[in-house]
Design an enzyme around this catalytic site. Structure first.
Site, PDB file in Angstrom:
ATOM      1  N   THR A  15       0.814  -1.222   0.000  1.00 22.54           N
ATOM      2  CA  THR A  15       0.000   0.000   0.000  1.00 22.54           C
ATOM      3  C   THR A  15       0.841   1.263   0.000  1.00 22.54           C
ATOM      4  O   THR A  15       0.481   2.262  -0.620  1.00 22.54           O
ATOM      5  CB  THR A  15      -0.892   0.017   1.265  1.00 22.54           C
ATOM      6  OG1 THR A  15      -1.694  -1.150   1.238  1.00 22.54           O
ATOM      7  CG2 THR A  15      -1.784   1.228   1.314  1.00 22.54           C
ATOM      8  N   ASP A  59       1.794  -6.916  -4.274  1.00 21.26           N
ATOM      9  CA  ASP A  59       1.052  -7.035  -3.027  1.00 21.26           C
ATOM     10  C   ASP A  59       1.716  -8.155  -2.229  1.00 21.26           C
ATOM     11  O   ASP A  59       2.096  -9.183  -2.801  1.00 21.26           O
ATOM     12  CB  ASP A  59      -0.403  -7.395  -3.343  1.00 21.26           C
ATOM     13  CG  ASP A  59      -1.302  -7.265  -2.131  1.00 21.26           C
ATOM     14  OD1 ASP A  59      -2.116  -6.322  -2.106  1.00 21.26           O
ATOM     15  OD2 ASP A  59      -1.186  -8.091  -1.204  1.00 21.26           O
ATOM     16  N   SER A  60       1.849  -7.959  -0.933  1.00 21.60           N
ATOM     17  CA  SER A  60       2.592  -8.952  -0.145  1.00 21.60           C
ATOM     18  C   SER A  60       1.878 -10.304  -0.102  1.00 21.60           C
ATOM     19  O   SER A  60       2.475 -11.311   0.241  1.00 21.60           O
ATOM     20  CB  SER A  60       2.856  -8.435   1.258  1.00 21.60           C
ATOM     21  OG  SER A  60       1.683  -8.445   2.019  1.00 21.60           O
ATOM     22  N   THR A 279       0.652 -21.754  20.253  1.00 20.73           N
ATOM     23  CA  THR A 279      -0.689 -21.412  20.740  1.00 20.73           C
ATOM     24  C   THR A 279      -1.452 -20.513  19.767  1.00 20.73           C
ATOM     25  O   THR A 279      -0.865 -19.684  19.085  1.00 20.73           O
ATOM     26  CB  THR A 279      -0.638 -20.721  22.128  1.00 20.73           C
ATOM     27  OG1 THR A 279      -1.976 -20.370  22.513  1.00 20.73           O
ATOM     28  CG2 THR A 279       0.216 -19.467  22.130  1.00 20.73           C
ATOM     29  N   GLN A 280      -2.775 -20.685  19.769  1.00 23.84           N
ATOM     30  CA  GLN A 280      -3.643 -19.805  18.971  1.00 23.84           C
ATOM     31  C   GLN A 280      -3.811 -18.446  19.640  1.00 23.84           C
ATOM     32  O   GLN A 280      -4.266 -17.495  19.010  1.00 23.84           O
ATOM     33  CB  GLN A 280      -5.044 -20.410  18.847  1.00 23.84           C
ATOM     34  CG  GLN A 280      -5.096 -21.671  18.068  1.00 23.84           C
ATOM     35  CD  GLN A 280      -6.507 -22.259  18.006  1.00 23.84           C
ATOM     36  OE1 GLN A 280      -7.486 -21.621  18.383  1.00 23.84           O
ATOM     37  NE2 GLN A 280      -6.604 -23.469  17.513  1.00 23.84           N
ATOM     38  N   CYS A 281      -3.485 -18.373  20.923  1.00 26.24           N
ATOM     39  CA  CYS A 281      -3.632 -17.100  21.646  1.00 26.24           C
ATOM     40  C   CYS A 281      -2.642 -16.084  21.084  1.00 26.24           C
ATOM     41  O   CYS A 281      -1.549 -16.449  20.650  1.00 26.24           O
ATOM     42  CB  CYS A 281      -3.349 -17.280  23.129  1.00 26.24           C
ATOM     43  SG  CYS A 281      -4.502 -18.386  23.939  1.00 26.24           S
TER      44      CYS A 281
HETATM   45  N1  ASP Z   1      -2.465  -5.679   0.617  1.00 21.98           N
HETATM   46  C1  ASP Z   1      -1.336  -4.858   0.999  1.00 21.98           C
HETATM   47  C2  ASP Z   1      -0.112  -5.750   1.022  1.00 21.98           C
HETATM   48  O1  ASP Z   1       0.123  -6.457   1.957  1.00 21.98           O
HETATM   49  C3  ASP Z   1      -1.584  -4.195   2.303  1.00 21.98           C
HETATM   50  C4  ASP Z   1      -0.456  -3.318   2.775  1.00 21.98           C
HETATM   51  O2  ASP Z   1       0.396  -2.906   2.038  1.00 21.98           O
HETATM   52  O3  ASP Z   1      -0.429  -2.991   3.959  1.00 21.98           O
HETATM   53  O4  ASP Z   1       0.642  -5.745   0.075  1.00 21.98           O
END
Ligand code: ASP
Length: 345
Positions: A15, A59-60, A279-281
């Site tokens: 982003t 995008d990641s 853990t899921q916590c």
């Molecule tokens: N969807 C975007 C990503 O992970 C969100 C971000 O950049 O924070 O590439």
């Protein structure tokens, strides 16, 4: 190059470097050279900044281990030339990416700071500027000619964390990350204040950087939920070529005690699959054997993930599965801190 610290900005996407496509209303990546134009304040920082960008910013969510290798290749090629690195990625998988990079770099003596933003850099209310400017300042910070930070970190919304301790906790708050089991390494207010006692201090200044690029990604995250069917567990544990499982259990590491479930895990471990109990916590630690519901897990050889995050457990599995070591050594190594990712007591 100058006498000022030299910082390399590596833009992979996310982003932070996005603009809105007004036809579709979707966010899409734009040319990285604009990112520096968008923040003229960068020129006022007391460091020399160069930048490099992925050919196609992404995008990641589309990152995989091949891209992790691209990132470490850039770091390796530029390691001697620069004093610090700031890596811009999407925040969605930033904890996974940065955790993996922390294992891929051994004997690191320079700062690697991951950051990104919730709003694009061009947005009036963007969080990108502060995140980027402070990340660069942190990467450039030195004491007696040595970098203050010598580990892989994640900076977001006024806090610097050890990257492999973080988790993304919010899809909309500017405070998007948390590090529940390890306090922040630095906080940014009127002053930038480092919590020196929490920061990793490299032991031997003569050890050279070692870069490990082989990651094994034949792994899975298996999250338990009440009522999970044995057929589901069975089919997951029988995925061809599966090498490792992050088993997300309840509370302090508890799981069903039914014979069928335990037998499935036991058979998988006997086939050589490494199973790690996490853990899921969001905070706290697995204490295997604390409740009756985790005693059997100990007995059959499930690895105790203690207070490691799922993200770091995935990264550590990918890293360790490549090593030619015995089951015993694997377990010992996993349960000990390698990059500060786990509290080993
Ligand atoms: N969807 C975007 C990503 O992970 C969100 C971000 O950049 O924070 O590439």
């Amino acid at each position: 190059m100058t006498n000022k610290p030299n910082i390399l900005l590596i833009y992979t996407g996310g982003t932070i470097g996005m603009v809105k496509d007004y036809k579709t209303n979707a966010l899409k990546a734009f040319d990285f050279s604009q990112i520096v134009d968008k923040i003229p304040e960068l020129q006022q920082l007391n460091c020399h900044i160069e930048s490099i960008s992925f050919d196609e910013p992404m995008d990641s969510s589309n990152m995989n281990t091949a891209y992790y290798i691209n990132i470490v290749n850039i770091i390796e090629e530029n390691y001697l030339k620069f004093d610090g690195f700031v890596i811009l990625t999407g925040s969605d998988t930033m904890s996974y990416i940065s955790s993996a990079i922390s294992f891929m770099l051994k004997n690191l003596k320079k700062p690697i700071i991951f950051t990104g933003s919730q709003l694009p850099i061009g947005d009036l209310r963007t969080d990108a500027k502060e995140n980027l400017i402070t990340s660069i300042q942190i990467a450039a910070d030195q004491e007696n000619g040595r970098p203050t930070i010598a580990e892989v970190c994640l900076y977001f919304e006024y806090k610097l964390y050890r990257a492999n301790r973080t988790t993304k906790i919010s899809a909309e708050q500017f405070e998007a990350f948390a590090s529940m089991n390890y306090p922040p390494l630095a906080e940014s207010g009127v002053h930038l204040s480092f919590n020196k006692h929490l920061i990793h201090q490299p032991k031997n200044t003569y050890n050279e950087l070692i870069v490990r690029k082989n990651l094994v990604d034949d792994i899975v995250i298996l999250k338990l939920f009440p009522g999970i069917k044995k057929e589901v567990v069975k089919s997951i544990l029988n995925i061809p070529n599966l090498k490792g499982v992050v088993l997300e259990t309840y509370g302090s590491g508890n799981a069903p005690t039914t014979k069928s479930f335990i037998t499935l895990l036991k058979d998988a471990i006997q086939k050589g699959i490494k199973i790690v109990n996490v853990t899921q916590c969001v905070g706290g630690s697995v204490i295997q054997g604390h409740y009756e519901t985790s005693v059997e897990l100990n007995t059959i050889g499930v690895i105790n993930g203690k207070d490691i995050t799922t993200e770091a457990a995935v990264a550590k599995l990918m890293h360790l599965l490549n090593k030619n070591i015995s089951d015993f050594e694997f377990k010992e190594l996993f349960q000990k801190s390698m990059r500060g990712e786990i509290t080993s007591k």
